[in-house]
Design an enzyme around this catalytic site. Structure first.
Site, mmCIF file in Angstrom:
data_model
loop_
_atom_site.group_PDB
_atom_site.id
_atom_site.type_symbol
_atom_site.label_atom_id
_atom_site.label_comp_id
_atom_site.label_asym_id
_atom_site.label_seq_id
_atom_site.Cartn_x
_atom_site.Cartn_y
_atom_site.Cartn_z
ATOM 1 N N THR A 150 114.424 62.164 -28.770
ATOM 2 C CA THR A 150 114.863 61.698 -30.094
ATOM 3 C C THR A 150 116.239 62.306 -30.352
ATOM 4 O O THR A 150 117.250 61.690 -30.032
ATOM 5 C CB THR A 150 113.856 62.048 -31.226
ATOM 6 O OG1 THR A 150 113.596 63.448 -31.226
ATOM 7 C CG2 THR A 150 112.587 61.277 -31.063
ATOM 8 N N LYS A 176 110.418 66.970 -24.564
ATOM 9 C CA LYS A 176 111.380 66.642 -25.615
ATOM 10 C C LYS A 176 111.117 67.538 -26.815
ATOM 11 O O LYS A 176 110.007 68.029 -27.026
ATOM 12 C CB LYS A 176 111.283 65.190 -26.033
ATOM 13 C CG LYS A 176 110.020 64.856 -26.782
ATOM 14 C CD LYS A 176 110.289 63.996 -27.985
ATOM 15 C CE LYS A 176 111.124 64.735 -28.979
ATOM 16 N NZ LYS A 176 110.987 64.226 -30.357
ATOM 17 N N THR A 187 107.927 66.299 -33.493
ATOM 18 C CA THR A 187 107.328 66.474 -32.192
ATOM 19 C C THR A 187 107.995 67.206 -31.076
ATOM 20 O O THR A 187 109.139 66.972 -30.718
ATOM 21 C CB THR A 187 106.989 65.122 -31.554
ATOM 22 O OG1 THR A 187 106.319 64.385 -32.487
ATOM 23 C CG2 THR A 187 106.140 65.310 -30.340
ATOM 24 N N GLU A 274 118.021 72.716 -32.842
ATOM 25 C CA GLU A 274 118.977 72.003 -33.685
ATOM 26 C C GLU A 274 120.110 72.908 -34.149
ATOM 27 O O GLU A 274 119.873 73.933 -34.790
ATOM 28 C CB GLU A 274 118.252 71.403 -34.887
ATOM 29 C CG GLU A 274 117.429 70.191 -34.478
ATOM 30 C CD GLU A 274 116.532 69.684 -35.580
ATOM 31 O OE1 GLU A 274 115.980 68.594 -35.390
ATOM 32 O OE2 GLU A 274 116.392 70.361 -36.597
ATOM 33 N N ASN A 396 119.823 69.005 -40.887
ATOM 34 C CA ASN A 396 118.583 68.861 -41.637
ATOM 35 C C ASN A 396 118.776 68.615 -43.118
ATOM 36 O O ASN A 396 117.834 68.275 -43.813
ATOM 37 C CB ASN A 396 117.706 70.094 -41.415
ATOM 38 C CG ASN A 396 117.135 70.085 -40.011
ATOM 39 O OD1 ASN A 396 116.401 69.181 -39.661
ATOM 40 N ND2 ASN A 396 117.515 71.057 -39.208
ATOM 41 N N THR A 401 117.144 60.112 -45.433
ATOM 42 C CA THR A 401 116.192 59.117 -44.923
ATOM 43 C C THR A 401 116.509 57.758 -45.530
ATOM 44 O O THR A 401 117.059 57.663 -46.617
ATOM 45 C CB THR A 401 114.756 59.502 -45.307
ATOM 46 O OG1 THR A 401 114.748 59.915 -46.670
ATOM 47 C CG2 THR A 401 114.270 60.625 -44.429
#
Lengths: 401, 401
Positions: A150, A176, A187, A274, A396, A401
């Site tokens: 992702t 991943k 995930t 990240e 983040n 979204t």
């Protein structure tokens, strides 16, 4: 044991493929299938999150059978928080894959990763699975690995060759995960294939133990996703004498290779945290128990204050000692020793007054290791993590979204 | 019960002062003394961190006596990780204050906050304590409050007046704390004075319970400092009939005012979280137990993914549900409800598909409240926190020791 280049198709009898099914907005690879040409012993561990996703519920059932033959996975949609329809969709994903491969549905693991709270786009997914099954090949390991990514910034794969009972045995894995969750991208997924012959119950316990030594020792942000899954398939085509128990003379070689593969992949996840600018290894020694050692190491690795200090290349040992102190692990305040990059900063709980200049080259490195001795026993544990940067907040916080 | 302006000198019989002793590099106020003209019942709670600082060790002993009369505190140096010399220094700080006030050393609490791993500059400190004792006055409550600050961006104080057994009783408190630890600046400190008459054992239990409802429900970054201390002195000068047990008819009024004071101060700490741009209230309902409710609320409030989402004004409910899911609290995935600012986003575990535009005004507020119903019982808890911004990384990463 020797390290190999190679994908999950490296062990005998495994074929795979990844395709572009249009589930990811980016148009990148997003559906993959891994297939063993013969039934394989399976072992898997899944997220402990109580809001676990529909595919996890389905795959847990597969894992109970002890044998499986395929893994179907999509990225771009996590099929989490999707209720009964989500469960029906995951079962359809499983049944469709099984039908195309001519095997029983119970032999197919399913995994999803991506946005939480949305339903799988079933038309795209089922078409993608059909394409992937058509493309299954020994040479398609890389496209398979691409389809499970992702927000990862690099593809994570590892492979080892070892000798077990006089036979050449191969292990290969892909993983991943960049944050435990990226903006709605859930995930950690990892799939390991091997041609070792091993009894399902032995494999199951070995996978649990290997996860505890590898993936469960990695922390990026302390968030545990709804979809985390580690699945291992062992199809026996290497023809070593089957390992029927942990007492079997070949078990140590088998377990060593499994752990090596899992540890390599786990460290890659911390490397790809990240926004990470540093890879941090936290060693805790002198703990009363292994659990205490892990607890203290995790508290240090999760502490935003420790992580931002390393981002700022500040050897702020007070934060490391403090995190160990509140972790709950037994420690003797006046016996604590602490080093960063091998340089002793605290001895018997007291500041060694090392000048900042002496630490500067160590703090400027990309990979930094720290060790803290709790002075309370003989046990130790190592956790891998990364620093906490502006980029983490950006990834983040600024993503909408 | 009515809210008052006023400092820790508002209750009868309390005087205080803060002075500039040159311990802080900034030259600001850094030594304070709070004194009750008559012996006061005392109740205190301290950090659970195993690396607790020397003054915490000394003050824990004071708390055992049940009565105390003074609090001496310095900022700029935490006297933590300082071994035997640190302990000797804390005892000297205590003895010196006692001698100047003409009371027993066992009646003096000592607290320190600031850099970890450095020894107290004793000459400056002892001179500062003498200056503060000389300056003790009913009008010096504000200078006292200023002297306990480190990186706080505003002074935190609260006061209430209530009637207990027909008598006017006053409660007043001050607090400091911005991160649980700032760059080497440790500590949450809070001091509450009251002229209520209450038995020491009742006070002790009340303080513990009040802390659990207030300060223990605040999280900024999940790091627990080496020096956290909450100390309450109750000197009885209000002449209410002494509260000798929790069954006493006046206990509820007493406890209500204590909790009100503590809760106001606790919320101010979350408001002043390092780099905070938002104040967040996390309500968990429908939990099987209060512990579960608190555990879930804390997991949400600590999650870097949740905190960065609010910084980015992104109503990313998947992260909130996910954090509750991994907290360990019992929950029924298909009964979970979630609202932000009163707008229902998840019902029975499923996305309500509320358009982002509808949430935008709520997410743009400074104070935002969220509620999650775990669907597993009747218990609830509320935790206060703040968001996670670039400024947090800057404060904690760019500051070099």
């Amino acid at each position: 044991m020797k390290k190999l280049e190679g994908w999950v198709t490296a062990p005998q009898g495994f074929i795979a493929a990844g395709v572009k099914a249009g589930i990811k907005a980016s148009g990148n690879h997003d559906v993959a299938v891994i297939f063993s040409t013969v039934p394989a012993a399976c072992g898997a561990v899944f997220t402990q999150n109580k809001m676990c996703a529909a595919p996890v519920l389905v795959s847990r059932e597969v894992n109970k059978h002890g044998y499986a033959q395929a893994i179907a996975v999509n990225s771009g949609c996590a099929n989490a928080c999707t209720g009964e329809q989500g469960l029906a969709d995951a079962k359809k994903m499983q049944a469709h894959t099984a039908e195309l491969l001519g095997i029983a549905p119970e032999a197919v693991f399913v995994c999803s990763t991506g946005v939480i709270g949305q339903f799988l786009p079933m038309d795209k997914l089922l078409t993608g699975i059909a394409d992937a099954v058509d493309s299954l090949d020994e040479c398609e390991g890389e496209s398979c690995a691409m389809a499970i990514q992702t927000t990862d910034t690099f593809i994570k794969h590892a492979a080892y060759e070892t000798e077990i009972g006089g036979k050449k045995v191969t292990f290969a894995g892909i993983a991943k995960g960049a944050g435990m969750i990226h903006p709605n991208m859930a995930t950690m997924l990892t799939f390991i294939t091997t041609d070792a012959a091993v009894a399902p119950d032995v494999l199951k316990r070995a996978v649990k133990k290997a996860a505890d030594k590898s993936f469960n020792m990695v922390v990026v942000d302390g968030d545990t996703s709804t979809n985390d899954s580690m699945i291992v398939l062992a199809n026996g085509l290497a023809e070593n004498a089957i390992i029927l128990s942990e007492e079997h003379p070949d078990y140590p070689a088998f377990f060593e290779a499994l752990v090596a593969c899992a540890t390599d992949l786990a460290k890659m996840i911390a490397h790809d945290g990240e926004g990470a600018t540093k890879f941090l290894e936290v060693n805790v020694t002198g703990a009363a128990t292994w659990e205490d050692a892990k607890t203290a190491a995790m508290a240090i690795a999760k502490s935003p204050l420790v992580k931002t200090a390393f981002f700022g290349e500040d050897p702020n040992w007070g934060r490391i000692v403090c995190a160990a102190g509140y972790s709950g692990a037994a420690m003797e305040a006046d016996k604590v020793n602490l080093s960063i990059g091998g340089i002793r900063l605290v001895e018997n709980g007291m500041n060694c007054n090392v000048p900042a200049e002496k630490l500067a080259p160590t703090m400027a490195e990309h990979d930094i290791s720290m060790s803290i001795d709790l002075g309370a026993g003989e046990e130790s544990a190592t956790v891998w993590t990364c620093d906490f940067s502006y980029e983490y907040v950006k990834i983040n916080g600024e993503y909408h979204t």
